[in-house]
Scaffold this motif. Structure first.
Motif, PDB file in Angstrom:
ATOM      1  N   GLU A 360       9.981   8.386  13.628  1.00  0.00           N
ATOM      2  CA  GLU A 360       9.274   9.466  12.933  1.00  0.00           C
ATOM      3  C   GLU A 360       8.939   9.114  11.486  1.00  0.00           C
ATOM      4  O   GLU A 360       7.896   9.532  10.975  1.00  0.00           O
ATOM      5  CB  GLU A 360      10.132  10.742  12.949  1.00  0.00           C
ATOM      6  N   ARG A 361       9.785   8.356  10.822  1.00  0.00           N
ATOM      7  CA  ARG A 361       9.617   8.174   9.382  1.00  0.00           C
ATOM      8  C   ARG A 361       8.931   6.876   8.985  1.00  0.00           C
ATOM      9  O   ARG A 361       8.391   6.791   7.882  1.00  0.00           O
ATOM     10  CB  ARG A 361      10.987   8.249   8.679  1.00  0.00           C
ATOM     11  N   GLN A 362       8.928   5.859   9.842  1.00  0.00           N
ATOM     12  CA  GLN A 362       8.238   4.617   9.489  1.00  0.00           C
ATOM     13  C   GLN A 362       6.778   4.701   9.926  1.00  0.00           C
ATOM     14  O   GLN A 362       6.485   4.937  11.093  1.00  0.00           O
ATOM     15  CB  GLN A 362       8.917   3.418  10.154  1.00  0.00           C
ATOM     16  N   VAL A 363       5.881   4.509   8.960  1.00  0.00           N
ATOM     17  CA  VAL A 363       4.447   4.592   9.255  1.00  0.00           C
ATOM     18  C   VAL A 363       3.771   3.306   8.800  1.00  0.00           C
ATOM     19  O   VAL A 363       4.252   2.613   7.909  1.00  0.00           O
ATOM     20  CB  VAL A 363       3.803   5.808   8.548  1.00  0.00           C
ATOM     21  N   PRO A 364       2.640   2.956   9.410  1.00  0.00           N
ATOM     22  CA  PRO A 364       1.932   1.750   8.981  1.00  0.00           C
ATOM     23  C   PRO A 364       1.301   1.939   7.604  1.00  0.00           C
ATOM     24  O   PRO A 364       0.945   3.050   7.213  1.00  0.00           O
ATOM     25  CB  PRO A 364       0.855   1.582  10.065  1.00  0.00           C
ATOM     26  N   LEU A 365       1.165   0.843   6.882  1.00  0.00           N
ATOM     27  CA  LEU A 365       0.435   0.819   5.609  1.00  0.00           C
ATOM     28  C   LEU A 365      -0.379  -0.472   5.627  1.00  0.00           C
ATOM     29  O   LEU A 365       0.111  -1.548   5.267  1.00  0.00           O
ATOM     30  CB  LEU A 365       1.386   0.863   4.420  1.00  0.00           C
ATOM     31  N   LEU A 366      -1.619  -0.353   6.074  1.00  0.00           N
ATOM     32  CA  LEU A 366      -2.451  -1.508   6.402  1.00  0.00           C
ATOM     33  C   LEU A 366      -3.607  -1.624   5.424  1.00  0.00           C
ATOM     34  O   LEU A 366      -4.155  -0.621   4.955  1.00  0.00           O
ATOM     35  CB  LEU A 366      -2.977  -1.387   7.836  1.00  0.00           C
ATOM     36  N   ARG A 367      -4.016  -2.867   5.151  1.00  0.00           N
ATOM     37  CA  ARG A 367      -5.025  -3.140   4.143  1.00  0.00           C
ATOM     38  C   ARG A 367      -6.251  -3.831   4.751  1.00  0.00           C
ATOM     39  O   ARG A 367      -6.119  -4.792   5.490  1.00  0.00           O
ATOM     40  CB  ARG A 367      -4.429  -4.062   3.060  1.00  0.00           C
ATOM     41  N   PHE A 368      -7.424  -3.294   4.424  1.00  0.00           N
ATOM     42  CA  PHE A 368      -8.676  -3.841   4.939  1.00  0.00           C
ATOM     43  C   PHE A 368      -9.704  -3.912   3.804  1.00  0.00           C
ATOM     44  O   PHE A 368      -9.511  -3.373   2.720  1.00  0.00           O
ATOM     45  CB  PHE A 368      -9.215  -2.969   6.089  1.00  0.00           C
ATOM     46  N   GLY A 369     -10.808  -4.584   4.105  1.00  0.00           N
ATOM     47  CA  GLY A 369     -11.863  -4.710   3.114  1.00  0.00           C
ATOM     48  C   GLY A 369     -11.409  -5.468   1.897  1.00  0.00           C
ATOM     49  O   GLY A 369     -10.779  -6.537   2.004  1.00  0.00           O
ATOM     50  N   ALA A 370     -11.701  -4.964   0.705  1.00  0.00           N
ATOM     51  CA  ALA A 370     -11.324  -5.628  -0.533  1.00  0.00           C
ATOM     52  C   ALA A 370      -9.824  -5.739  -0.725  1.00  0.00           C
ATOM     53  O   ALA A 370      -9.343  -6.523  -1.552  1.00  0.00           O
ATOM     54  CB  ALA A 370     -11.938  -4.890  -1.720  1.00  0.00           C
TER      55      ALA A 370
END
Length: 373
Positions: A360-370
Motif C-alpha cells: 500500500e505504501r510503496q509507489v513508483p517514482l519514474l522519470r521520463f523525457g528531460a
C-alpha cells in the motif's frame, strides 16, 4: 500493539516532496532532477510499486529501466484523500487536515466523506483544506498551471481543495489525457501540468489487482505513456498508494459487543477512525479492541498515532480533531467492518488500501523525457 510507522531507509523518499522536486527542476536548482523547460506530473491512482513490478510484462514502458530506487513512500493513511492532497500541497496530512477517507466534523458531530462528500456533507474546500496547492505556488511565480483529468471531476469539492490555481482540462481516455498534458507542457514553457489517471484504482477496487480487468487498465495506461515526450519537458510518474486484495475469509465483522462505547466509525476498512462516546472509558475501550483484534489489526490511540509521526511531524488542532480516538490498522490482507447494512455493501470491494503494508505504501517514482537518466 500500539501504532508506529514501519522502519524505512533514511534515504527513502516521500510523495510529500514531489512538488518541491518539480519546482526545483523548473528553476534548475534540483539536486536530483535535471533542469526542464516545463514539467508534467502524472498520477496513476492506486498503482503500488510492488504491484507494478509483479506485472512488469504488462507495463514495459513504465518498467523498462525502472531501478530499485525508483520508489517513494506514501503517507498515512495510504488513501487517496490523504495522499493525493499531500502530493499536491507538499505537506503531510497532519497539516492539510485530510487524515482519512471519512472523518468526524466535531463541531457538527457528523461523519464527512473527504473524497466525494464535499457538497453533500457541506465542506468548504478552502477552509477545510487550507494548505496552498502546488498550482497556487506556481501561479505566484507567474507560471502557467494545468490539471488534466476526467470531466466528471471538474469543479468537484475535492478538486477545489487540491487543484486550486490550475486550469482544468478534461479528456476522456488515458491516452487523450497524456497527449493533452504533453501538448500543454510543450505549448507553455515554464508550465506545471498535472495529469490524473484513475483507471487502475477503479479496476482494483471492483475486481482486485489479480484480475484481468486490472491488468487491462494497466496496459492501457502503459500504452498511453509509451508515446514520445516533447523536447525539454520533464515527466515524473508516481501514485498516491498501492492496494491489496482482501479475500472474504480476511473480512472481520464487528458485532454490537465490540461497538460498545463507540459513537462513530470513520476511515475505511483497512484503517478505521473510531470515535468514542463522550462518557466512554477510552482506556477500557482501547484495551478491549486490542484484545478482540489481536493478530488481526494494530490498535492505537490518537495520542499514540500523533506522537509516532503517523500523520507527519506537525499536526494542527483542526487535523487532530478529525483523528479517531482509536486508530485500527488491519494487518496483512484483512479489513474490518462494523456490521451495519451500509458497511456490508462495501464488503464487495476487492482491492483496498489505507494501511501500512509495503504493497500500500510503496509507489513508483519514474522519470521520463528531460528527467530520464
Amino acid at each position: 500493539m500500539s501504532l508506529m510507522l514501519p522502519p524505512e531507509s533514511s534515504s527513502a523518499r516521500s510523495v510529500v516532496g514531489v512538488a518541491g522536486d518539480l519546482f526545483s527542476a523548473l528553476r534548475g536548482e534540483s539536486a536530483t532532477l535535471p533542469r526542464a523547460e516545463s514539467v508534467v506530473l502524472v498520477l496513476i491512482d492506486g498503482l503500488g510499486a510492488i504491484g507494478l513490478r509483479a506485472h512488469a510484462g504488462h507495463a514495459r514502458a513504465l518498467t523498462t529501466g525502472m531501478a530499485k530506487k525508483d520508489v517513494a513512500h506514501s503517507v498515512f493513511p495510504s488513501t487517496t484523500a490523504a495522499a493525493l492532497t499531500s502530493i499536491l500541497t507538499g505537506v503531510w496530512p497532519g497539516e492539510h487536515g485530510l487524515v482519512g477517507y471519512r472523518v468526524l466534523d466535531a463541531e457538527r458531530d457528523l461523519l464527512v466523506n473527504q473524497l466525494s462528500g464535499w457538497e453533500s456533507d457541506g465542506l468548504d474546500p478552502e477552509t477545510w483544506q487550507p494548505a496552498p496547492t502546488v498550482f497556487e505556488a506556481a501561479r505566484r511565480e507567474g507560471r502557467p498551471t494545468f490539471a488534466v483529468g476526467v470531466a466528471a471531476y471538474a469543479g468537484s469539492g475535492f478538486s477545489r481543495a487540491t487543484l486550486r490555481g490550475a486550469e482544468f482540462v478534461a479528456a476522456r481516455t488515458p491516452a487523450e489525457r497524456v497527449e493533452a498534458a504533453y501538448e500543454l507542457a510543450e505549448r507553455h514553457p515554464g508550465s506545471l501540468v498535472y495529469c490524473y489517471l484513475p483507471e487502475v484504482d477503479k479496476a482494483g477496487h471492483k475486481h482486485g489487482i489479480a484480475s484481468h480487468q486490472w491488468v487491462s487498465a494497466l496496459e492501457d495506461i502503459d500504452a498511453a505513456l509509451a508515446v514520445r515526450v516533447p523536447p525539454g519537458v520533464g515527466v515524473l510518474v508516481t501514485s498516491d498508494h498501492g492496494m491489496v486484495d482482501v479475500p472474504v475469509n480476511r473480512q472481520v465483522v464487528l458485532d454490537s459487543s465490540h461497538l460498545e462505547g463507540v459513537r462513530h466509525l470513520g476511515g475505511e476498512p483497512r484503517m478505521l477512525h473510531v470515535y468514542l462516546e463522550p462518557d466512554a472509558d477510552a482506556d477500557a475501550v482501547l484495551a478491549r479492541w486490542r484484545a478482540d483484534l489481536e493478530g488481526l489489526a494494530d490498535v492505537g490511540s490518537r495520542a499514540e498515532g500523533i506522537a509516532s509521526g503517523l500523520f507527519g511531524p506537525r499536526v494542527t488542532d483542526a487535523a487532530a480533531s478529525r483523528i479517531g480516538d482509536l486508530l485500527v490498522v488491519a494487518r496483512g490482507s484483512g479489513a474490518v467492518y462494523d456490521g451495519t447494512a451500509a458497511d456490508q455493501r462495501s464488503r464487495g470491494m476487492v482491492g483496498q488500501h489505507g494501511g501500512l503494508t509495503p504493497e500500500e505504501r510503496q509507489v513508483p517514482l519514474l522519470r521520463f523525457g528531460a528527467f530520464a537518466r
